[in-house]
Design a protein around this motif. Structure first.
Motif, mmCIF file in Angstrom:
data_model
loop_
_atom_site.group_PDB
_atom_site.id
_atom_site.type_symbol
_atom_site.label_atom_id
_atom_site.label_comp_id
_atom_site.label_asym_id
_atom_site.label_seq_id
_atom_site.Cartn_x
_atom_site.Cartn_y
_atom_site.Cartn_z
ATOM 1 N N GLY A 109 0.924 -1.115 -0.004
ATOM 2 C CA GLY A 109 -0.020 -0.013 0.129
ATOM 3 C C GLY A 109 0.797 1.196 0.047
ATOM 4 N N ILE A 110 2.165 1.021 0.427
ATOM 5 C CA ILE A 110 3.097 2.277 0.332
ATOM 6 C C ILE A 110 3.177 2.840 -0.804
ATOM 7 N N VAL B 207 -12.386 0.327 -0.333
ATOM 8 C CA VAL B 207 -11.118 0.997 0.554
ATOM 9 C C VAL B 207 -9.844 0.684 -0.248
ATOM 10 N N LEU B 208 -9.616 -0.531 -0.669
ATOM 11 C CA LEU B 208 -8.235 -0.872 -1.334
ATOM 12 C C LEU B 208 -8.197 -0.151 -2.439
ATOM 13 N N GLY B 209 -9.191 0.199 -3.161
ATOM 14 C CA GLY B 209 -9.198 0.714 -4.576
ATOM 15 C C GLY B 209 -8.969 2.408 -4.202
ATOM 16 N N ILE B 210 -9.503 2.992 -3.006
ATOM 17 C CA ILE B 210 -9.163 4.079 -2.382
ATOM 18 C C ILE B 210 -7.650 4.371 -2.209
ATOM 19 N N GLY B 211 -7.084 3.286 -1.493
ATOM 20 C CA GLY B 211 -5.803 3.432 -1.116
ATOM 21 C C GLY B 211 -4.654 3.334 -2.298
ATOM 22 N N ARG B 212 -5.076 2.530 -3.515
ATOM 23 C CA ARG B 212 -4.482 2.751 -4.717
ATOM 24 C C ARG B 212 -4.548 4.167 -5.315
ATOM 25 N N ILE B 272 -6.167 3.932 5.874
ATOM 26 C CA ILE B 272 -7.036 3.047 4.931
ATOM 27 C C ILE B 272 -6.649 1.503 4.842
ATOM 28 N N ASN B 273 -5.264 1.192 5.073
ATOM 29 C CA ASN B 273 -5.189 -0.277 5.297
ATOM 30 C C ASN B 273 -5.815 -0.727 6.521
#
Lengths: 314, 288
Positions: A109-110, B207-212, B272-273
């Motif tokens: 994620g970083i 949420v994972l998409g938001i992180g990306r 986010i994670n």
């Protein structure tokens, strides 16, 4: 009637990803193909001179750069990633696993700019100042190390899945023959999980080839075929990102053509990974559990159990 | 069976010593990996947290970001990410429902799956090139939140499809049967039973998409642009936090501000994670 309509709408949504892929293909090729055809596809790929202002568009140095940093990333990332996957899947107690797995996923994620920044601030000076290494610091080596860290989550995640998919009976068969845990991992579990691990490695390769920002920040970006791991390199991705901001005309088209090369490599790696994974599904489905375990243990060269050794069984 | 020999070729060290060595090496590698992650986070925090203050978050930057705060980049990141999620969620969820509920393994679903996988493997810089050629130039949207959001939406689509499909498939078959036996149509069963149950799983994907989207740089720099103003419409050019951070470091504008921006980015990604993980945890527990 209403259900029919809803199904139609859902189908439209379902083909959105495929349509997007088609659109991307069309636009990358539409922009990049003219220069690729004019300059000659072979000359483009094998040319060593990149001088956009003189109409020279040879991307071989960038292809070499991408290949070198990707191989470097795998040489560091593969052993490390595989070791982590084996530890987490086979050795770690559940409680440790529950903490470590999401922690390692966090690595994915970083933001890549942060990786690049750390590379610039820590790794590049380290390489420059280490007597054994030296050079400008901005190098294929720096890029490889940063990329290795970035592909770890991909390799680890998919390898763990593959290792966990190996039936328990395989391990039991091996232990029953007197093998240690390590012998079981090397001789039984990893060979059985091979295709999944390979798929993970190929997807990791795809990530390494496609990574842009982190590589730009540490690789040095000079257009040259690298003669050592300490020389600065420019990758295909870096070539696009560095010049896209000001390019126009044939130069911009040449960047799209660089994109075509990258696009084809990425799709190719993806297709190979998909193939390898599909093959795995077939082998796992085959009913070979017990006899397979015996066969593998035999391959392993484990000595048959003799009475005095029974006490040493795990 | 082979005839047992007392010395197998690999017997140069005892199998038990090998086991011990391997254990140490494997745990060593795992510790190293986790250590690298901890190092990255500590390194950024140690140098960056000092630069973060209320005014850093709410002030406008001055002198290209050498002074002042990062307010416009936070707003831009929010807008671009929101646009991406608004585009990708309905499409991704719809695709997931179709794949999980409306089709068996047909040729068409095979093509859809392969296409989605391929889309997931395309480098972000290619999305940037495509977004520039298609949204910015061909559709005339210019460097804007809209162009950036649509490009990122395409990029996070595979993540949302995959996670949502898994979440839908994790809902036991009986739930659907019970709903339908009570007179619900297929769609009503999906809408009122399957979707609510799978919601946390679907949210994980979003949420994972938001992180990306938040951490992406290469795809937005050529589509949303680099304007360092607070955007007021979706057609305004916008500079996200990641792009701003990249500019600060590459142009050597300010180390202090760069570290501060990096710390904000990393904290955002951590949150986010954690959110994604706890949603996933809740989902898997609710089905147990």
């Amino acid at each position: 009637m209403r259900d029919r309509l809803i199904e139609r709408i859902l189908l439209l949504a379902a083909i959105s990803a495929v349509s997007m892929l088609a659109l991307i293909t069309i636009f990358i090729f539409r922009e990049g193909l003219p220069v690729l055809v004019d300059y000659g596809p072979l000359a483009f790929i094998t040319g060593t001179t990149w001088a956009p202002s003189q109409g020279e568009f040879g991307v071989l140095p960038m292809i070499a750069g991408s290949v070198v940093v990707t191989i470097g990333a795998l040489m560091i990332g593969l052993p490390l990633g595989l070791a982590c996957a084996v530890t987490l899947a086979e050795m770690a107690p559940p409680r440790v696993r529950i903490v470590l797995k999401p922690t390692i996923e966090l690595l994915a994620g970083i933001p890549s700019v942060v990786y690049g920044f750390i590379g610039m601030e820590v790794l590049v000076p380290f390489i420059r100042n280490t007597p054994m290494l030296g050079g400008p610091g901005y190098s294929a080596l720096a890029a490889s190390i940063i990329l290795a860290i970035m592909v770890l989550p991909t390799i680890i995640g998919i390898s763990i899945d593959a290792i966990e998919a190996v039936p328990r009976s395989y391990r039991e068969g091996s232990y029953a023959l007197g093998a240690t845990q390590w012998q079981t991992i090397v001789g039984v579990v990893l060979p059985a999980a091979r295709s999944g691990v390979v798929a993970g490695v190929i997807l990791g390769m795809g990530r390494a080839v496609g990574e842009t920002m982190a590589v730009i920040m540490v690789a040095g970006n000079s257009v040259q075929i690298p003669h050592s791991v300490l020389s600065p390199v420019r990758t295909l991705t870096a070539n696009i990102a560095l010049e896209m901001g000001y390019a126009s005309g044939a130069h911009a088209q040449a960047l799209f053509a660089t994109g075509i090369v990258l696009f084809v490599i990425s799709l190719g790696l993806n297709a190979i990974a998909g193939r390898v994974r599909d093959r795995k599904r077939v082998t796992v489905a085959a009913p070979v559990a017990t006899s397979g375990a015996e066969a593998r243990a035999e391959l392993l060269g484990v000595e048959p159990i003799r009475a005095p050794e029974l006490g040493g069984l795990r | 069976m082979n005839v047992p020999t007392s010395a197998t070729p690999r017997a140069w060290i005892g199998s038990r010593t090998a086991q011990q060595l391997a254990r140490v090496a494997l745990w060593g590698a795992t510790t190293l990996t986790v250590g690298v992650l901890i190092f990255i986070i500590v390194f950024v925090m140690q140098r960056g947290l000092g630069a973060i203050s209320w005014s850093f978050l709410t002030d406008n930057p001055q002198h290209s970001g050498a002074e002042g705060g990062i307010f416009p980049t936070i707003v831009s990141t929010l807008y671009v990410t929101l646009a991406a999620v608004l585009v990708a969620t309905p499409l991704g969820l719809g695709a997931a429902i179709y794949l999980a509920e409306y089709t068996t393994e047909t040729r068409l679903s095979g093509i859809i799956r392969r296409g989605t996988e391929s889309l997931a493997g395309i480098p972000s810089i290619i999305f940037g090139l495509f977004g520039f050629a298609f949204f910015v130039t061909a559709l005339g949207m210019g460097w804007s939140i809209l162009s950036g959001g649509l490009t990122l939406g395409a990029m996070i689509l595979p993540t949302i499809i995959r996670t949502s499909e898994e979440a839908l498939r994790a809902v036991p078959r009986e739930y659907r049967h019970v709903a339908q036996s009570l007179g619900a149509s297929k769609w009503e069963a999906i809408r009122s039973v399957v979707l609510p149950v799978s919601a946390p799983g679907v949210m994980t994907g979003i949420v994972l998409g938001i992180g990306r989207a938040v951490s992406e740089t290469a795809a937005v720099i050529f589509t949303a642009g680099v304007a360092l103003r607070t955007p007021t419409s979706v057609f305004d050019s916008a500079r996200t936090m990641s792009v701003h951070f990249y500019t600060l470091t590459m142009e050597g504008i300010s180390d202090e501000k760069a570290y501060g921006t990096a710390a904000v980015l990393v904290v955002t990604i951590l949150l986010i994670n954690v959110a994604a993980y706890s949603l996933m945890h809740r989902f898997t527990r609710s089905l147990r």
